[in-house]
Motif scaffolding. Structure first.
Motif, PDB file in Angstrom:
ATOM      1  N   VAL A   1       0.834  -1.205   0.000  1.00 45.12           N
ATOM      2  CA  VAL A   1       0.000   0.000   0.000  1.00 45.12           C
ATOM      3  C   VAL A   1       0.873   1.261   0.000  1.00 45.12           C
ATOM      4  CG1 VAL A   1      -1.677   1.326   1.327  1.00 45.12           C
ATOM      5  CG2 VAL A   1      -1.956  -1.142   1.086  1.00 45.12           C
ATOM      6  N   LEU A   2       1.935   1.275   0.811  1.00 45.07           N
ATOM      7  CA  LEU A   2       2.828   2.433   0.847  1.00 45.07           C
ATOM      8  C   LEU A   2       3.518   2.641  -0.499  1.00 45.07           C
ATOM      9  CD1 LEU A   2       4.466   2.109   4.389  1.00 45.07           C
ATOM     10  CD2 LEU A   2       2.762   3.775   3.645  1.00 45.07           C
ATOM     11  N   ALA A   3       3.888   1.531  -1.154  1.00 44.79           N
ATOM     12  CA  ALA A   3       4.493   1.652  -2.482  1.00 44.79           C
ATOM     13  C   ALA A   3       3.499   2.244  -3.478  1.00 44.79           C
ATOM     14  CB  ALA A   3       4.978   0.287  -2.957  1.00 44.79           C
ATOM     15  N   TRP A   4       2.229   1.914  -3.301  1.00 46.69           N
ATOM     16  CA  TRP A   4       1.173   2.464  -4.164  1.00 46.69           C
ATOM     17  C   TRP A   4       1.036   3.980  -3.940  1.00 46.69           C
ATOM     18  CZ3 TRP A   4      -4.670   1.936  -2.813  1.00 46.69           C
ATOM     19  CH2 TRP A   4      -5.455   2.510  -3.833  1.00 46.69           C
ATOM     20  N   VAL A   5       1.009   4.387  -2.663  1.00 48.09           N
ATOM     21  CA  VAL A   5       0.782   5.802  -2.336  1.00 48.09           C
ATOM     22  C   VAL A   5       2.012   6.659  -2.621  1.00 48.09           C
ATOM     23  CG1 VAL A   5       0.265   7.405  -0.456  1.00 48.09           C
ATOM     24  CG2 VAL A   5      -0.959   5.220  -0.613  1.00 48.09           C
ATOM     25  N   LEU A   6       3.196   6.180  -2.199  1.00 44.49           N
ATOM     26  CA  LEU A   6       4.396   7.011  -2.262  1.00 44.49           C
ATOM     27  C   LEU A   6       5.227   6.820  -3.530  1.00 44.49           C
ATOM     28  CD1 LEU A   6       5.586   6.672   1.448  1.00 44.49           C
ATOM     29  CD2 LEU A   6       4.311   8.555   0.409  1.00 44.49           C
ATOM     30  N   LEU A   7       5.195   5.623  -4.090  1.00 43.57           N
ATOM     31  CA  LEU A   7       6.032   5.345  -5.258  1.00 43.57           C
ATOM     32  C   LEU A   7       5.231   5.200  -6.548  1.00 43.57           C
ATOM     33  CD1 LEU A   7       8.535   2.759  -3.694  1.00 43.57           C
ATOM     34  CD2 LEU A   7       8.777   5.247  -3.887  1.00 43.57           C
ATOM     35  N   GLY A   8       3.903   5.276  -6.439  1.00 46.64           N
ATOM     36  CA  GLY A   8       3.077   5.184  -7.642  1.00 46.64           C
ATOM     37  C   GLY A   8       2.950   3.783  -8.195  1.00 46.64           C
ATOM     38  N   GLU A   9       3.243   2.756  -7.390  1.00 47.31           N
ATOM     39  CA  GLU A   9       3.095   1.371  -7.839  1.00 47.31           C
ATOM     40  C   GLU A   9       1.654   0.930  -7.582  1.00 47.31           C
ATOM     41  OE1 GLU A   9       6.068  -0.936  -5.881  1.00 47.31           O
ATOM     42  OE2 GLU A   9       7.741   0.136  -6.827  1.00 47.31           O
ATOM     43  N   HIS A  10       0.833   0.941  -8.645  1.00 47.50           N
ATOM     44  CA  HIS A  10      -0.602   0.745  -8.493  1.00 47.50           C
ATOM     45  C   HIS A  10      -0.946  -0.689  -8.075  1.00 47.50           C
ATOM     46  CE1 HIS A  10      -1.438   4.703 -10.119  1.00 47.50           C
ATOM     47  NE2 HIS A  10      -0.607   4.443 -11.131  1.00 47.50           N
ATOM     48  N   LEU A  11      -2.023  -0.798  -7.304  1.00 49.11           N
ATOM     49  CA  LEU A  11      -2.510  -2.099  -6.841  1.00 49.11           C
ATOM     50  C   LEU A  11      -3.515  -2.665  -7.835  1.00 49.11           C
ATOM     51  CD1 LEU A  11      -3.115  -1.422  -3.033  1.00 49.11           C
ATOM     52  CD2 LEU A  11      -1.208  -2.615  -4.077  1.00 49.11           C
ATOM     53  N   SER A  12      -3.409  -3.964  -8.058  1.00 52.85           N
ATOM     54  CA  SER A  12      -4.388  -4.639  -8.909  1.00 52.85           C
ATOM     55  C   SER A  12      -5.524  -5.163  -8.040  1.00 52.85           C
ATOM     56  CB  SER A  12      -3.717  -5.799  -9.649  1.00 52.85           C
ATOM     57  OG  SER A  12      -3.279  -6.786  -8.720  1.00 52.85           O
ATOM     58  N   THR A  13      -6.596  -5.609  -8.702  1.00 51.07           N
ATOM     59  CA  THR A  13      -7.734  -6.165  -7.956  1.00 51.07           C
ATOM     60  C   THR A  13      -7.332  -7.370  -7.100  1.00 51.07           C
ATOM     61  OG1 THR A  13      -9.270  -5.374  -9.636  1.00 51.07           O
ATOM     62  CG2 THR A  13     -10.047  -7.121  -8.166  1.00 51.07           C
ATOM     63  N   PRO A  14      -6.545  -8.338  -7.649  1.00 53.46           N
ATOM     64  CA  PRO A  14      -6.125  -9.463  -6.798  1.00 53.46           C
ATOM     65  C   PRO A  14      -5.328  -9.013  -5.575  1.00 53.46           C
ATOM     66  CG  PRO A  14      -5.754  -9.997  -9.097  1.00 53.46           C
ATOM     67  CD  PRO A  14      -6.122  -8.547  -9.053  1.00 53.46           C
ATOM     68  N   GLN A  15      -4.509  -7.951  -5.710  1.00 52.26           N
ATOM     69  CA  GLN A  15      -3.740  -7.475  -4.558  1.00 52.26           C
ATOM     70  C   GLN A  15      -4.650  -6.884  -3.491  1.00 52.26           C
ATOM     71  OE1 GLN A  15      -0.945  -4.986  -6.861  1.00 52.26           O
ATOM     72  NE2 GLN A  15       0.704  -6.130  -5.877  1.00 52.26           N
ATOM     73  N   ILE A  16      -5.681  -6.167  -3.919  1.00 52.85           N
ATOM     74  CA  ILE A  16      -6.638  -5.607  -2.951  1.00 52.85           C
ATOM     75  C   ILE A  16      -7.383  -6.721  -2.232  1.00 52.85           C
ATOM     76  CG2 ILE A  16      -8.709  -4.186  -2.720  1.00 52.85           C
ATOM     77  CD1 ILE A  16      -7.695  -2.540  -5.098  1.00 52.85           C
ATOM     78  N   VAL A  17      -7.803  -7.733  -3.007  1.00 49.98           N
ATOM     79  CA  VAL A  17      -8.480  -8.896  -2.401  1.00 49.98           C
ATOM     80  C   VAL A  17      -7.529  -9.611  -1.438  1.00 49.98           C
ATOM     81  CG1 VAL A  17      -9.523 -11.150  -2.870  1.00 49.98           C
ATOM     82  CG2 VAL A  17     -10.075  -9.191  -4.324  1.00 49.98           C
ATOM     83  N   GLY A  18      -6.278  -9.780  -1.863  1.00 48.17           N
ATOM     84  CA  GLY A  18      -5.296 -10.434  -1.003  1.00 48.17           C
ATOM     85  C   GLY A  18      -5.067  -9.678   0.281  1.00 48.17           C
TER      86      GLY A  18
END
Length: 318
Positions: free
Chosen positions: A267-284
């Motif tokens: 999640v931090l990589a998504w917010v701070l580094l722009g590495e977007h989360l996929s649907t499976p990652q959110i479910v995971g």
């Protein structure tokens, strides 16, 4: 009092997972700026050892009282996890290496049940299973899977070291001679720094990188500020809160809650580094949260009431 202690332990475990989870976000810009990953690990452990050295001097009696515990914590829980994990991800995808490392809580349950021969609650076992399934989704294990045998073995070695982190953290808490967790961590860092010095060879590091900036997403941040976060928050603070949480909860519950570290890091990589989360990652991530909730809801089985038909054993007299 017992419930409040467990709630405090759960809170500390969550704080520790957040602190550990932030290490990758701060370390990745340093690596992209030109530092070798092993050099970043050495800076992390050696910096923590330097910060905690006054505590080591204050608790110097631990060297005499608990030498094996200090050596084991430093070799296994500090240097072992780091060295085996980085060696693993050099041969297999990062996601697979991360998943293998976080099999530690499941291996911990096996150690408690079959080696220590202690009962493992169904909630803790179920929570570990759900959390591991969630982690497989978070790291997207199906993407670029490469089963290099040595890489897999190194990843499993990192998982074993992670499991023993919780064993060592709980060591000696049932007796009268309980070691202070801050002293154990301080000496663990000193031992880990010595081992990592041999492995990382810091004299070959490009020290000039630390004098410049590194990119955190699109923002230029002083490299020393990122290193300070890695050392003070993601190592010193994370280990201190983590060890105390194990003592307030139990190794099996704290181990499952620690799986949240991978979710927090993503999640931090998504917010701070722009590495977007996929649907499976959110479910995971939701599955890992669910697994942690299931595990922390476990309660030790109450002791069986004595059968009145069976006479109590005669106590020995002095």
């Amino acid at each position: 009092m017992q419930a409040s202690g467990k709630n405090a332990g759960l809170g500390l475990a969550l704080v520790s997972a957040c602190a550990f989870g932030g290490s990758g976000v701060a370390a990745k810009p340093l690596i992209e700026a030109g530092l070798d990953p092993l050099h970043v690990v050495w800076l992390r452990v050696a910096g923590a050892a330097l910060v905690l050295s006054p505590l080591a001097w204050r608790h110097r009696d631990l060297v005499r009282r608990k030498p094996l515990l200090l050596a084991g914590f430093g070799l296994v829980a500090v240097a072992g996890v780091q060295a085996f994990y980085f060696a693993s991800l050099s041969r297999i995808p990062v996601g697979v290496a991360l998943l293998l490392e976080y099999l530690g809580p499941a291996l911990l349950l096996g150690w408690i049940r079959f080696v220590q021969r202690k009962p493992v609650t169904r909630a803790a076992a179920a929570g570990a299973a759900v959390a591991v399934a969630g982690l497989a989704c978070v790291v997207q294990i199906w993407s670029g899977l490469s089963l290099d045998p040595l890489g897999v073995l190194l990843g499993l070695a990192a998982a074993c070291c992670q499991a023993f982190y919780f064993v060592f953290a709980d060591q000696g808490t049932d007796g009268d001679d309980v070691p202070d967790p801050m002293g154990v961590i301080a000496y663990g860092m000193l031992v880990g720094a010595a081992v990592m010095t041999v492995l990382a060879r810091p004299w070959e590091m490009d020290w000039a990188v630390l004098g410049g900036d590194a990119l955190l997403g699109d923002t230029a941040v002083p490299a020393l500020a990122l290193l300070g976060w890695v050392v003070l928050v993601a190592t010193v603070f994370a280990y201190l809160t983590g060890v105390v949480s194990v003592r307030k909860l139990s190794p099996q519950v704290a181990g499952v809650v620690a799986c949240l570290e991978a979710v927090i890091a993503t999640v931090l990589a998504w917010v701070l580094l722009g590495e977007h989360l996929s649907t499976p990652q959110i479910v995971g991530g939701a599955l890992v949260l669910g697994g942690a909730f299931i595990a922390q809801s476990s309660r030790p089985a109450p002791p069986a009431a004595p059968d009145p038909a069976v006479p109590a054993p005669e106590t020995a007299r002095a």
